[in-house]
Scaffold this motif. Structure first.
Motif, PDB file in Angstrom:
ATOM      1  N   ASN A 183       0.872  -1.372  -0.062  1.00 48.74           N
ATOM      2  CA  ASN A 183       0.062  -0.016  -0.138  1.00 48.74           C
ATOM      3  C   ASN A 183       0.712   1.318   0.012  1.00 48.74           C
ATOM      4  O   ASN A 183       0.480   2.355   0.022  1.00 48.74           O
ATOM      5  CB  ASN A 183      -1.063  -0.041   1.077  1.00 48.74           C
ATOM      6  CG  ASN A 183      -0.058  -0.245   2.424  1.00 48.74           C
ATOM      7  OD1 ASN A 183       0.994  -0.066   2.514  1.00 48.74           O
ATOM      8  ND2 ASN A 183      -1.050  -0.771   3.643  1.00 48.74           N
ATOM      9  N   ALA A 184       1.980   1.146   0.013  1.00 45.16           N
ATOM     10  CA  ALA A 184       3.000   2.334  -0.046  1.00 45.16           C
ATOM     11  C   ALA A 184       4.237   2.065  -0.864  1.00 45.16           C
ATOM     12  O   ALA A 184       4.936   0.828  -0.690  1.00 45.16           O
ATOM     13  CB  ALA A 184       3.409   2.836   1.307  1.00 45.16           C
ATOM     14  N   ARG A 200      -1.143   4.357  -1.257  1.00 47.26           N
ATOM     15  CA  ARG A 200      -2.694   3.958  -1.720  1.00 47.26           C
ATOM     16  C   ARG A 200      -3.464   3.959  -0.406  1.00 47.26           C
ATOM     17  O   ARG A 200      -3.489   2.843   0.542  1.00 47.26           O
ATOM     18  CB  ARG A 200      -2.769   2.530  -2.330  1.00 47.26           C
ATOM     19  CG  ARG A 200      -3.992   2.326  -3.018  1.00 47.26           C
ATOM     20  CD  ARG A 200      -3.730   0.807  -3.565  1.00 47.26           C
ATOM     21  NE  ARG A 200      -4.897   0.629  -4.436  1.00 47.26           N
ATOM     22  CZ  ARG A 200      -5.209  -0.839  -4.941  1.00 47.26           C
ATOM     23  NH1 ARG A 200      -4.516  -1.826  -4.726  1.00 47.26           N
ATOM     24  NH2 ARG A 200      -6.405  -0.964  -5.662  1.00 47.26           N
ATOM     25  N   ALA A 201      -4.324   4.684  -0.343  1.00 46.46           N
ATOM     26  CA  ALA A 201      -5.021   4.804   1.064  1.00 46.46           C
ATOM     27  C   ALA A 201      -6.217   3.879   1.627  1.00 46.46           C
ATOM     28  O   ALA A 201      -6.234   3.277   2.430  1.00 46.46           O
ATOM     29  CB  ALA A 201      -5.417   6.337   1.238  1.00 46.46           C
ATOM     30  N   VAL A 226      -1.978   7.511   8.585  1.00 44.31           N
ATOM     31  CA  VAL A 226      -2.745   7.925   7.372  1.00 44.31           C
ATOM     32  C   VAL A 226      -3.706   6.878   6.976  1.00 44.31           C
ATOM     33  O   VAL A 226      -4.934   6.833   6.580  1.00 44.31           O
ATOM     34  CB  VAL A 226      -1.702   8.147   6.137  1.00 44.31           C
ATOM     35  CG1 VAL A 226      -2.507   8.290   5.025  1.00 44.31           C
ATOM     36  CG2 VAL A 226      -1.102   9.679   6.500  1.00 44.31           C
ATOM     37  N   LEU A 227      -3.185   5.540   7.028  1.00 44.31           N
ATOM     38  CA  LEU A 227      -4.085   4.194   6.701  1.00 44.31           C
ATOM     39  C   LEU A 227      -5.127   4.274   7.807  1.00 44.31           C
ATOM     40  O   LEU A 227      -6.202   3.888   7.217  1.00 44.31           O
ATOM     41  CB  LEU A 227      -3.169   3.163   6.775  1.00 44.31           C
ATOM     42  CG  LEU A 227      -2.163   3.269   5.463  1.00 44.31           C
ATOM     43  CD1 LEU A 227      -1.277   1.925   5.541  1.00 44.31           C
ATOM     44  CD2 LEU A 227      -3.063   3.096   3.839  1.00 44.31           C
ATOM     45  N   PRO A 235      -7.069  11.286   3.273  1.00 41.47           N
ATOM     46  CA  PRO A 235      -7.278  10.800   4.751  1.00 41.47           C
ATOM     47  C   PRO A 235      -8.689  11.762   5.297  1.00 41.47           C
ATOM     48  O   PRO A 235      -8.581  13.006   4.937  1.00 41.47           O
ATOM     49  CB  PRO A 235      -5.995  11.212   5.592  1.00 41.47           C
ATOM     50  CG  PRO A 235      -5.251  11.038   4.278  1.00 41.47           C
ATOM     51  CD  PRO A 235      -5.766  11.731   3.219  1.00 41.47           C
ATOM     52  N   GLU A 236      -9.415  11.249   5.959  1.00 45.52           N
ATOM     53  CA  GLU A 236     -10.499  11.759   6.630  1.00 45.52           C
ATOM     54  C   GLU A 236     -10.183  13.233   7.311  1.00 45.52           C
ATOM     55  O   GLU A 236     -10.993  13.990   7.118  1.00 45.52           O
ATOM     56  CB  GLU A 236     -11.212  11.008   7.682  1.00 45.52           C
ATOM     57  CG  GLU A 236     -12.330   9.955   6.740  1.00 45.52           C
ATOM     58  CD  GLU A 236     -13.069  10.798   5.746  1.00 45.52           C
ATOM     59  OE1 GLU A 236     -14.175  11.418   6.284  1.00 45.52           O
ATOM     60  OE2 GLU A 236     -12.875  10.349   4.493  1.00 45.52           O
ATOM     61  N   PRO A 237      -9.219  13.286   8.008  1.00 52.52           N
ATOM     62  CA  PRO A 237      -9.030  14.721   8.749  1.00 52.52           C
ATOM     63  C   PRO A 237      -8.898  16.033   7.779  1.00 52.52           C
ATOM     64  O   PRO A 237      -9.444  16.730   7.908  1.00 52.52           O
ATOM     65  CB  PRO A 237      -7.798  14.526   9.312  1.00 52.52           C
ATOM     66  CG  PRO A 237      -7.855  13.132   9.689  1.00 52.52           C
ATOM     67  CD  PRO A 237      -8.429  12.283   8.554  1.00 52.52           C
ATOM     68  N   VAL A 238      -7.886  15.516   6.814  1.00 48.78           N
ATOM     69  CA  VAL A 238      -7.822  16.474   5.624  1.00 48.78           C
ATOM     70  C   VAL A 238      -9.102  16.838   4.738  1.00 48.78           C
ATOM     71  O   VAL A 238      -9.577  17.926   4.162  1.00 48.78           O
ATOM     72  CB  VAL A 238      -6.654  16.144   4.875  1.00 48.78           C
ATOM     73  CG1 VAL A 238      -6.429  17.281   3.650  1.00 48.78           C
ATOM     74  CG2 VAL A 238      -5.395  16.267   5.667  1.00 48.78           C
ATOM     75  N   ARG A 239      -9.717  15.638   4.574  1.00 54.45           N
ATOM     76  CA  ARG A 239     -10.889  15.614   3.627  1.00 54.45           C
ATOM     77  C   ARG A 239     -11.948  16.279   4.153  1.00 54.45           C
ATOM     78  O   ARG A 239     -12.528  17.301   3.612  1.00 54.45           O
ATOM     79  CB  ARG A 239     -11.086  14.217   3.246  1.00 54.45           C
ATOM     80  CG  ARG A 239     -12.350  13.953   2.235  1.00 54.45           C
ATOM     81  CD  ARG A 239     -12.681  12.737   1.926  1.00 54.45           C
ATOM     82  NE  ARG A 239     -13.887  12.231   1.270  1.00 54.45           N
ATOM     83  CZ  ARG A 239     -14.932  11.887   1.756  1.00 54.45           C
ATOM     84  NH1 ARG A 239     -15.161  11.907   2.982  1.00 54.45           N
ATOM     85  NH2 ARG A 239     -16.015  11.932   0.951  1.00 54.45           N
ATOM     86  N   GLN A 240     -12.154  16.170   5.447  1.00 54.86           N
ATOM     87  CA  GLN A 240     -13.202  16.605   6.113  1.00 54.86           C
ATOM     88  C   GLN A 240     -13.123  18.269   6.198  1.00 54.86           C
ATOM     89  O   GLN A 240     -13.981  19.001   6.164  1.00 54.86           O
ATOM     90  CB  GLN A 240     -13.530  16.196   7.424  1.00 54.86           C
ATOM     91  CG  GLN A 240     -14.192  14.855   7.409  1.00 54.86           C
ATOM     92  CD  GLN A 240     -15.458  14.856   6.813  1.00 54.86           C
ATOM     93  OE1 GLN A 240     -16.198  15.647   6.970  1.00 54.86           O
ATOM     94  NE2 GLN A 240     -15.694  13.788   6.009  1.00 54.86           N
ATOM     95  N   ALA A 241     -11.809  18.658   6.649  1.00 54.84           N
ATOM     96  CA  ALA A 241     -11.344  20.095   6.458  1.00 54.84           C
ATOM     97  C   ALA A 241     -11.666  20.647   5.380  1.00 54.84           C
ATOM     98  O   ALA A 241     -12.246  21.667   5.211  1.00 54.84           O
ATOM     99  CB  ALA A 241     -10.130  20.475   7.072  1.00 54.84           C
ATOM    100  N   ASP A 242     -11.310  20.033   4.072  1.00 50.57           N
ATOM    101  CA  ASP A 242     -11.538  20.676   2.809  1.00 50.57           C
ATOM    102  C   ASP A 242     -13.078  20.756   2.595  1.00 50.57           C
ATOM    103  O   ASP A 242     -13.576  21.873   2.152  1.00 50.57           O
ATOM    104  CB  ASP A 242     -10.802  19.654   1.905  1.00 50.57           C
ATOM    105  CG  ASP A 242     -11.071  20.195   0.540  1.00 50.57           C
ATOM    106  OD1 ASP A 242     -11.004  21.304   0.108  1.00 50.57           O
ATOM    107  OD2 ASP A 242     -11.488  19.407  -0.365  1.00 50.57           O
TER     108      ASP A 242
END
Length: 288
Positions: A183-184, A200-201, A226-227, A235-242
């Motif tokens: 995965n990496a 690959r998340a 991250v995984l 990743p959800e933390p960045v995705r949700q902030a965006d």
């Protein structure tokens, strides 16, 4: 516009801060998938309970933006979110993105520390690179050093340094997912230095994200975290902030919202699984 500091001054400050960079784990975290609620897991490890995510969403064709901080628990529920309306005062200078953006992010952490210190994240994922950077000190590293807290850099596009080229990396990544269960893939430059990982998340994603050490975390631990918090490519933390900051801008008619409209909301909320973050932060647009 205000007078701009010469790049030589920025470089001196960047070098000064980089001397404080830590590229190993500041905490010996317990990283089991379910997470734990005890103070330690009995083996002297500290549970990783709260993961932050930061992003800056820009209003199209302007220097107006909304800086966002979200905090997720190990169930990937958003337990805190806050936003800060900003207007960028400095232009983008290649290699010095952090000097343009970091001052917009720091007040969000200062406010959280004062108002709800129990929700301060154990580590923060940053929409922007860490040591995967021309000078080995990108936005995630800059922010982590100033906070004195662990950070991970998340790049949506590859920053080409040390002989790394997007076409070669993408071809190698494609071969990896077609022929192995890995995965990496290491991002090793011509110098032999490993700058980060193409990750690959999830098994459903075919495009990599580029993970690098920010501050206070090893690359292997960064990958594991991250995984653990990825439901999609980002990743959800960045995705949700965006997603959440863009939603606020959209509801404000494509402008930065009034302070009331961007008012912080708290309380557990399950991460939204539909839709994909569009990216679009300056970190992505400039490849830093």
């Amino acid at each position: 516009p205000p007078p701009q500091p010469p790049s030589s001054c920025l470089q001196e400050e960047q070098i000064r801060l980089k001397k404080q960079l830590v590229m190993e784990d500041l905490e010996d975290w317990s990283l089991d998938e379910k997470g734990i609620e005890d103070k330690t897991d009995g083996a002297g490890k500290t549970p990783l309970k709260l993961i932050g995510g930061v992003d800056i969403s820009f209003v199209k064709d302007t220097d107006d933006a909304l800086a966002s901080l979200v905090v997720l628990n190990r169930k990937l529920e958003v337990v805190y979110e806050d936003y800060h309306q900003v207007r960028m005062k400095h232009p983008y200078i290649p290699g010095f993105l952090a000097f343009r953006e970091v001052d917009s992010l720091l007040p969000l952490f200062e406010k959280l520390k004062k108002s709800k210190p129990e929700l301060m994240p154990d580590i923060t994922l940053v929409d922007g690179n860490g040591v995967l950077h021309y000078e080995g000190f990108g936005l995630a590293s800059h922010l982590g050093v100033l906070l004195g807290a662990p950070t991970i850099g998340i790049g949506k596009k590859l920053l080409c340094v040390d002989g790394l080229f997007r076409e070669d990396v993408e071809a190698g990544f494609k071969k990896m997912i077609e022929t192995t269960d890995n995965n990496a893939m290491e991002l090793k430059g011509k110098s032999g230095r490993v700058w980060g990982l193409a990750v690959r998340a999830t098994k459903k994603t075919e495009k990599p994200i580029y993970v690098s050490v920010g501050h206070g975390v090893s690359l292997e631990t960064a990958k594991t975290i991250v995984l653990l918090c990825s439901l999609h490519r980002i990743p959800e933390p960045v995705r949700q902030a965006d997603l959440r900051s863009r939603d606020i801008i959209r509801k404000a008619g494509g402008r930065t919202p009034s302070p009331a409209a961007a008012k912080r909301k708290t309380g557990p909320k399950r991460s939204r699984s539909k839709g994909k973050g569009k990216g679009g932060s300056d970190a992505e647009a400039k490849g830093e």
